[in-house]
Design a protein around this motif. Structure first.
Motif, PDB file in Angstrom:
ATOM      1  N   TYR A  33     -25.694  -2.738   0.871  1.00 33.41           N
ATOM      2  CA  TYR A  33     -24.505  -1.946   0.525  1.00 33.41           C
ATOM      3  C   TYR A  33     -23.357  -2.575   1.304  1.00 33.41           C
ATOM      4  O   TYR A  33     -23.159  -2.296   2.476  1.00 33.41           O
ATOM      5  CB  TYR A  33     -24.731  -0.480   0.898  1.00 33.41           C
ATOM      6  N   ILE A  34     -22.608  -3.454   0.640  1.00 33.54           N
ATOM      7  CA  ILE A  34     -21.756  -4.417   1.352  1.00 33.54           C
ATOM      8  C   ILE A  34     -20.260  -4.125   1.234  1.00 33.54           C
ATOM      9  O   ILE A  34     -19.435  -4.988   1.517  1.00 33.54           O
ATOM     10  CB  ILE A  34     -22.056  -5.859   0.869  1.00 33.54           C
ATOM     11  N   HIS A  35     -19.899  -2.917   0.824  1.00 30.53           N
ATOM     12  CA  HIS A  35     -18.476  -2.554   0.766  1.00 30.53           C
ATOM     13  C   HIS A  35     -18.323  -1.069   1.090  1.00 30.53           C
ATOM     14  O   HIS A  35     -19.303  -0.359   1.262  1.00 30.53           O
ATOM     15  CB  HIS A  35     -17.863  -2.896  -0.601  1.00 30.53           C
ATOM     16  N   GLY A  36     -17.074  -0.626   1.167  1.00 35.39           N
ATOM     17  CA  GLY A  36     -16.807   0.779   1.433  1.00 35.39           C
ATOM     18  C   GLY A  36     -17.126   1.648   0.228  1.00 35.39           C
ATOM     19  O   GLY A  36     -17.340   1.156  -0.880  1.00 35.39           O
ATOM     20  N   THR A  37     -17.135   2.953   0.452  1.00 33.61           N
ATOM     21  CA  THR A  37     -17.528   3.900  -0.594  1.00 33.61           C
ATOM     22  C   THR A  37     -16.406   4.219  -1.576  1.00 33.61           C
ATOM     23  O   THR A  37     -16.674   4.589  -2.718  1.00 33.61           O
ATOM     24  CB  THR A  37     -18.074   5.185   0.066  1.00 33.61           C
ATOM     25  N   GLY A  38     -15.148   4.068  -1.138  1.00 32.86           N
ATOM     26  CA  GLY A  38     -14.089   4.395  -2.084  1.00 32.86           C
ATOM     27  C   GLY A  38     -12.711   4.245  -1.494  1.00 32.86           C
ATOM     28  O   GLY A  38     -12.532   3.805  -0.354  1.00 32.86           O
ATOM     29  N   HIS A  39     -11.727   4.618  -2.302  1.00 30.29           N
ATOM     30  CA  HIS A  39     -10.318   4.411  -1.943  1.00 30.29           C
ATOM     31  C   HIS A  39      -9.439   5.342  -2.767  1.00 30.29           C
ATOM     32  O   HIS A  39      -9.862   5.834  -3.826  1.00 30.29           O
ATOM     33  CB  HIS A  39      -9.913   2.953  -2.203  1.00 30.29           C
ATOM     34  N   GLY A  40      -8.226   5.529  -2.291  1.00 32.29           N
ATOM     35  CA  GLY A  40      -7.244   6.264  -3.068  1.00 32.29           C
ATOM     36  C   GLY A  40      -6.766   5.437  -4.251  1.00 32.29           C
ATOM     37  O   GLY A  40      -6.939   4.217  -4.296  1.00 32.29           O
ATOM     38  N   VAL A  41      -6.182   6.125  -5.235  1.00 31.21           N
ATOM     39  CA  VAL A  41      -5.656   5.474  -6.439  1.00 31.21           C
ATOM     40  C   VAL A  41      -4.298   6.086  -6.755  1.00 31.21           C
ATOM     41  O   VAL A  41      -4.095   7.293  -6.584  1.00 31.21           O
ATOM     42  CB  VAL A  41      -6.615   5.681  -7.635  1.00 31.21           C
ATOM     43  N   GLY A  42      -3.382   5.263  -7.230  1.00 36.14           N
ATOM     44  CA  GLY A  42      -2.061   5.758  -7.621  1.00 36.14           C
ATOM     45  C   GLY A  42      -1.354   4.705  -8.440  1.00 36.14           C
ATOM     46  O   GLY A  42      -1.895   4.233  -9.438  1.00 36.14           O
ATOM     47  N   THR A  43      -0.166   4.308  -8.011  1.00 31.57           N
ATOM     48  CA  THR A  43       0.534   3.227  -8.712  1.00 31.57           C
ATOM     49  C   THR A  43      -0.126   1.884  -8.428  1.00 31.57           C
ATOM     50  O   THR A  43       0.067   0.918  -9.160  1.00 31.57           O
ATOM     51  CB  THR A  43       2.019   3.164  -8.302  1.00 31.57           C
ATOM     52  N   GLU A  44      -0.909   1.833  -7.352  1.00 39.47           N
ATOM     53  CA  GLU A  44      -1.793   0.692  -7.099  1.00 39.47           C
ATOM     54  C   GLU A  44      -3.225   1.191  -7.200  1.00 39.47           C
ATOM     55  O   GLU A  44      -3.503   2.352  -6.915  1.00 39.47           O
ATOM     56  CB  GLU A  44      -1.541   0.106  -5.705  1.00 39.47           C
ATOM     57  N   VAL A  45      -4.119   0.285  -7.597  1.00 40.14           N
ATOM     58  CA  VAL A  45      -5.505   0.726  -7.797  1.00 40.14           C
ATOM     59  C   VAL A  45      -6.237   0.911  -6.463  1.00 40.14           C
ATOM     60  O   VAL A  45      -7.185   1.689  -6.386  1.00 40.14           O
ATOM     61  CB  VAL A  45      -6.260  -0.220  -8.748  1.00 40.14           C
ATOM     62  N   HIS A  46      -5.770   0.222  -5.420  1.00 46.64           N
ATOM     63  CA  HIS A  46      -6.344   0.442  -4.078  1.00 46.64           C
ATOM     64  C   HIS A  46      -5.242   0.962  -3.169  1.00 46.64           C
ATOM     65  O   HIS A  46      -4.344   0.216  -2.795  1.00 46.64           O
ATOM     66  CB  HIS A  46      -6.932  -0.858  -3.505  1.00 46.64           C
ATOM     67  N   GLU A  47      -5.312   2.233  -2.836  1.00 54.82           N
ATOM     68  CA  GLU A  47      -4.346   2.866  -1.932  1.00 54.82           C
ATOM     69  C   GLU A  47      -5.112   3.594  -0.829  1.00 54.82           C
ATOM     70  O   GLU A  47      -6.337   3.716  -0.876  1.00 54.82           O
ATOM     71  CB  GLU A  47      -3.474   3.874  -2.694  1.00 54.82           C
ATOM     72  N   MET A  77       0.864  -1.198   0.000  1.00 54.41           N
ATOM     73  CA  MET A  77       0.000   0.000   0.000  1.00 54.41           C
ATOM     74  C   MET A  77       0.901   1.249   0.000  1.00 54.41           C
ATOM     75  O   MET A  77       1.723   1.415   0.880  1.00 54.41           O
ATOM     76  CB  MET A  77      -0.888  -0.032   1.245  1.00 54.41           C
ATOM     77  N   ALA A  78       0.729   2.069  -1.007  1.00 53.25           N
ATOM     78  CA  ALA A  78       1.568   3.272  -1.101  1.00 53.25           C
ATOM     79  C   ALA A  78       1.223   4.247   0.029  1.00 53.25           C
ATOM     80  O   ALA A  78       0.084   4.342   0.466  1.00 53.25           O
ATOM     81  CB  ALA A  78       1.360   3.938  -2.451  1.00 53.25           C
ATOM     82  N   THR A  79       2.209   4.951   0.492  1.00 52.82           N
ATOM     83  CA  THR A  79       1.979   5.910   1.583  1.00 52.82           C
ATOM     84  C   THR A  79       1.727   7.318   1.054  1.00 52.82           C
ATOM     85  O   THR A  79       1.233   8.168   1.764  1.00 52.82           O
ATOM     86  CB  THR A  79       3.203   5.941   2.519  1.00 52.82           C
ATOM     87  N   ASN A  80       2.078   7.546  -0.212  1.00 60.25           N
ATOM     88  CA  ASN A  80       1.975   8.881  -0.782  1.00 60.25           C
ATOM     89  C   ASN A  80       0.545   9.142  -1.256  1.00 60.25           C
ATOM     90  O   ASN A  80       0.218   8.965  -2.414  1.00 60.25           O
ATOM     91  CB  ASN A  80       2.969   9.010  -1.952  1.00 60.25           C
ATOM     92  N   MET A  81      -0.324   9.578  -0.335  1.00 66.15           N
ATOM     93  CA  MET A  81      -1.732   9.784  -0.679  1.00 66.15           C
ATOM     94  C   MET A  81      -1.934  11.037  -1.518  1.00 66.15           C
ATOM     95  O   MET A  81      -2.834  11.096  -2.352  1.00 66.15           O
ATOM     96  CB  MET A  81      -2.575   9.864   0.601  1.00 66.15           C
ATOM     97  N   ILE A  82      -1.099  12.062  -1.278  1.00 68.55           N
ATOM     98  CA  ILE A  82      -1.213  13.324  -2.026  1.00 68.55           C
ATOM     99  C   ILE A  82      -0.292  13.224  -3.242  1.00 68.55           C
ATOM    100  O   ILE A  82       0.893  12.934  -3.114  1.00 68.55           O
ATOM    101  CB  ILE A  82      -0.835  14.513  -1.129  1.00 68.55           C
ATOM    102  N   VAL A  99      -1.272   3.981 -17.039  1.00 72.14           N
ATOM    103  CA  VAL A  99      -0.494   4.919 -17.864  1.00 72.14           C
ATOM    104  C   VAL A  99       0.729   5.362 -17.075  1.00 72.14           C
ATOM    105  O   VAL A  99       0.586   5.939 -15.988  1.00 72.14           O
ATOM    106  CB  VAL A  99      -1.349   6.139 -18.260  1.00 72.14           C
ATOM    107  N   GLU A 100       1.907   5.057 -17.598  1.00 74.48           N
ATOM    108  CA  GLU A 100       3.178   5.423 -16.934  1.00 74.48           C
ATOM    109  C   GLU A 100       3.149   5.040 -15.451  1.00 74.48           C
ATOM    110  O   GLU A 100       3.564   5.815 -14.578  1.00 74.48           O
ATOM    111  CB  GLU A 100       3.459   6.914 -17.119  1.00 74.48           C
ATOM    112  N   GLY A 101       2.616   3.845 -15.184  1.00 75.89           N
ATOM    113  CA  GLY A 101       2.631   3.303 -13.829  1.00 75.89           C
ATOM    114  C   GLY A 101       1.453   3.692 -12.961  1.00 75.89           C
ATOM    115  O   GLY A 101       1.334   3.210 -11.833  1.00 75.89           O
ATOM    116  N   TYR A 102       0.550   4.559 -13.472  1.00 78.07           N
ATOM    117  CA  TYR A 102      -0.572   5.055 -12.661  1.00 78.07           C
ATOM    118  C   TYR A 102      -1.906   4.520 -13.179  1.00 78.07           C
ATOM    119  O   TYR A 102      -2.118   4.421 -14.381  1.00 78.07           O
ATOM    120  CB  TYR A 102      -0.559   6.588 -12.612  1.00 78.07           C
ATOM    121  N   CYS A 103      -2.794   4.231 -12.239  1.00 76.47           N
ATOM    122  CA  CYS A 103      -4.029   3.502 -12.531  1.00 76.47           C
ATOM    123  C   CYS A 103      -5.231   4.406 -12.762  1.00 76.47           C
ATOM    124  O   CYS A 103      -5.363   5.457 -12.124  1.00 76.47           O
ATOM    125  CB  CYS A 103      -4.359   2.575 -11.363  1.00 76.47           C
ATOM    126  N   GLY A 104      -6.105   3.960 -13.624  1.00 76.64           N
ATOM    127  CA  GLY A 104      -7.468   4.479 -13.716  1.00 76.64           C
ATOM    128  C   GLY A 104      -8.410   3.473 -13.074  1.00 76.64           C
ATOM    129  O   GLY A 104      -8.042   2.319 -12.846  1.00 76.64           O
TER     130      GLY A 104
END
Length: 232
Positions: free
Chosen positions: A160-174, A1-6, A96-101
């Motif tokens: 509604y059986i999961h969370g609402t969202g998550h961060g995205v970066g070099t991993e799709v779930h951060e 899990m990446a630590t760089n949220m910003i 794209v260049e290591g970053y996820c959509g």
């Protein structure tokens, strides 16, 4: 899990490019997908198009589930044939260049029941309200609560059986994580998903997901695809 949220502007641009590929691909799939195709055929076409657009890979294995199989939030595509009256949920992402959509849309094939329409409208209201709630300084927990409250008030809270969202970066779930237990606070230039859903066992499910960049005035929504229910 990446630590760089910003994320830096350069990182955000890569994420936006990845999401734009998803939008282009989704437009193509609306023309391509027909009753009688299998889930795997549609998923394979999504992956082919994303790579043809210049993606270097996929954020995760593409989800394409139809009919009662839409009750599974992370269902894998099968040889199930897409039928008239099915809802189809597509969840996809390019790298794209290591970053996820990351984006999800649910569409209807041919016809829609009153129940399907009702559930879709509730999820859409929940998702739009969640996006409205995202802003620097807001607690992730509170964004989840905004989405969850709408679904609960409509009587579908148990589905509604999961969370609402998550961060995205070099991993799709951060980090950060937008759910009922999160203690994180949103900050400017965090990319986060907002993806509420309702999943009725044995019937169908609906999820709608956008990828938004947090700002101090609200969001920049990187996902442009139509969200009103599309009936093919």
């Amino acid at each position: 899990m990446a630590t760089n949220m910003i994320k830096t502007p350069e990182e955000l641009l890569k994420i936006m490019k990845a999401e734009a590929m998803g939008d282009i691909c989704f437009s193509h799939i609306l023309e391509f997908m027909k009753v009688g195709m299998t889930e795997i055929q549609v998923a394979d076409e999504i992956e082919r198009v994303l790579l043809a657009l210049g993606a270097e890979g996929l954020s995760f294995p593409t989800i394409c589930v139809s009919g009662s199989r839409t009750e599974f939030p992370h269902g894998e595509p099968t040889d199930k044939v897409i039928e008239e009256g099915d809802l189809v949920t597509i969840d996809m992402g390019a790298v794209v260049e290591g970053y996820c959509g990351d984006m999800t849309r649910t569409v209807a094939m041919g016809a829609v029941t009153d129940e399907q329409m009702e559930v879709y409208d509730i999820v859409l209201r929940s998702q739009k309200a969640g996006l409205e709630a995202v802003k620097a300084g807001v607690r992730c927990f509170d964004v989840d609560k905004v989405c969850r409250d709408i679904i609960e008030e409509a009587g579908y809270g148990a589905y509604y059986i999961h969370g609402t969202g998550h961060g995205v970066g070099t991993e799709v779930h951060e980090s950060p994580t937008l759910n009922t237990k999160s203690e994180e606070v949103l900050a400017e230039y965090m990319p986060v998903t907002v993806e509420p859903g309702i999943y009725l066992p044995g019937k169908f499910g609906v999820r709608i997901e956008d990828l938004a960049i947090v700002t101090d005035f609200g969001i920049i929504n990187t996902t442009k695809s139509e969200k009103e229910l599309i009936i093919l």
